[in-house]
Design a protein around this motif. Structure first.
Motif, short mmCIF file in Angstrom:
data_model
loop_
_atom_site.label_atom_id
_atom_site.label_comp_id
_atom_site.label_asym_id
_atom_site.label_seq_id
_atom_site.Cartn_x
_atom_site.Cartn_y
_atom_site.Cartn_z
N UNK A 1 0.94 -1.18 0.11
CA UNK A 1 -0.01 -0.18 -0.04
C UNK A 1 0.90 1.15 -0.10
N UNK A 2 0.24 2.35 -0.63
CA UNK A 2 1.09 3.56 -0.56
C UNK A 2 1.31 4.17 0.54
N UNK A 3 0.39 3.88 1.63
CA UNK A 3 0.57 4.58 3.09
C UNK A 3 0.80 3.09 3.94
N UNK A 4 1.60 2.29 3.47
CA UNK A 4 2.02 1.25 4.42
C UNK A 4 3.12 1.83 5.38
N UNK A 5 3.00 1.22 6.71
CA UNK A 5 3.75 1.81 7.41
C UNK A 5 5.16 1.29 7.12
N UNK A 6 6.37 1.88 7.50
CA UNK A 6 7.68 1.67 7.14
C UNK A 6 8.26 0.18 7.13
N UNK A 7 7.87 -0.58 8.00
CA UNK A 7 8.19 -1.68 8.42
C UNK A 7 7.55 -2.64 7.20
N UNK A 8 6.28 -2.52 6.93
CA UNK A 8 5.66 -3.53 5.67
C UNK A 8 6.43 -2.93 4.45
N UNK B 1 9.25 -1.88 3.75
CA UNK B 1 10.72 -2.20 3.71
C UNK B 1 10.71 -3.84 3.49
N UNK B 2 9.72 -4.61 3.96
CA UNK B 2 9.68 -5.87 3.83
C UNK B 2 9.46 -6.36 2.10
N UNK B 3 8.32 -5.51 1.85
CA UNK B 3 7.82 -5.63 0.33
C UNK B 3 8.91 -5.28 -0.55
N UNK B 4 9.67 -4.16 -0.20
CA UNK B 4 10.71 -3.59 -1.31
C UNK B 4 11.94 -4.65 -1.16
N UNK B 5 12.19 -5.29 0.10
CA UNK B 5 13.13 -6.41 0.04
C UNK B 5 12.72 -7.66 -0.93
N UNK B 6 11.65 -7.95 -0.69
CA UNK B 6 11.03 -9.19 -1.31
C UNK B 6 11.16 -8.87 -2.67
N UNK B 7 10.76 -7.81 -3.20
CA UNK B 7 10.93 -7.42 -4.60
C UNK B 7 12.46 -7.55 -5.01
N UNK B 8 13.38 -7.03 -4.04
CA UNK B 8 14.77 -6.92 -4.82
C UNK B 8 15.34 -8.51 -4.81
N UNK B 9 14.76 -9.40 -3.97
CA UNK B 9 15.39 -10.77 -3.92
C UNK B 9 14.67 -11.51 -4.83
#
Length: 93
Positions: free
Chosen positions: A41-48, A50-58
């Motif tokens: 979500x565009x307004x996701x809390x940073x914790x979530x 960061x996890x989404x961005x990391x999963x995408x990178x990996x």
């Protein structure tokens, strides 16, 4: 109604957070050879976020999408945009 669902399931949270997190490394995700779309979500809390961005990178070849007007509960908060992204992912598979 959503609030009632969350309250009905509140007993599941203590055991969930008491367990140690699974050890998942980026290299393990990189070995997955399946189409993947990671949504946040565009307004996701940073914790979530960061996890989404990391999963995408990996996840090799994955696609990252942001659902507008949504936080972590994007499938509920912006159903139409989430469903459109899901259908686009399935069509590409």
């Amino acid at each position: 109604q959503l609030r009632r669902i969350f309250l009905d399931n509140d007993r599941t949270l203590p055991p969930l957070f008491a367990a140690p997190p699974p050890a998942i490394e980026c290299a393990q995700l990189a070995h997955l050879n399946v189409p993947a779309t990671v949504a946040k979500g565009r307004q996701s809390r940073p914790f979530f976020a960061i996890l989404a961005d990391a999963a995408h990178r990996c996840l090799t070849g994955s696609r990252l999408i942001e659902i507008s007007q949504a936080r972590h509960m994007a499938p509920i908060e912006n159903t139409s945009e989430f469903n459109a992204a899901l259908l686009a992912h399935l069509a590409a598979c």
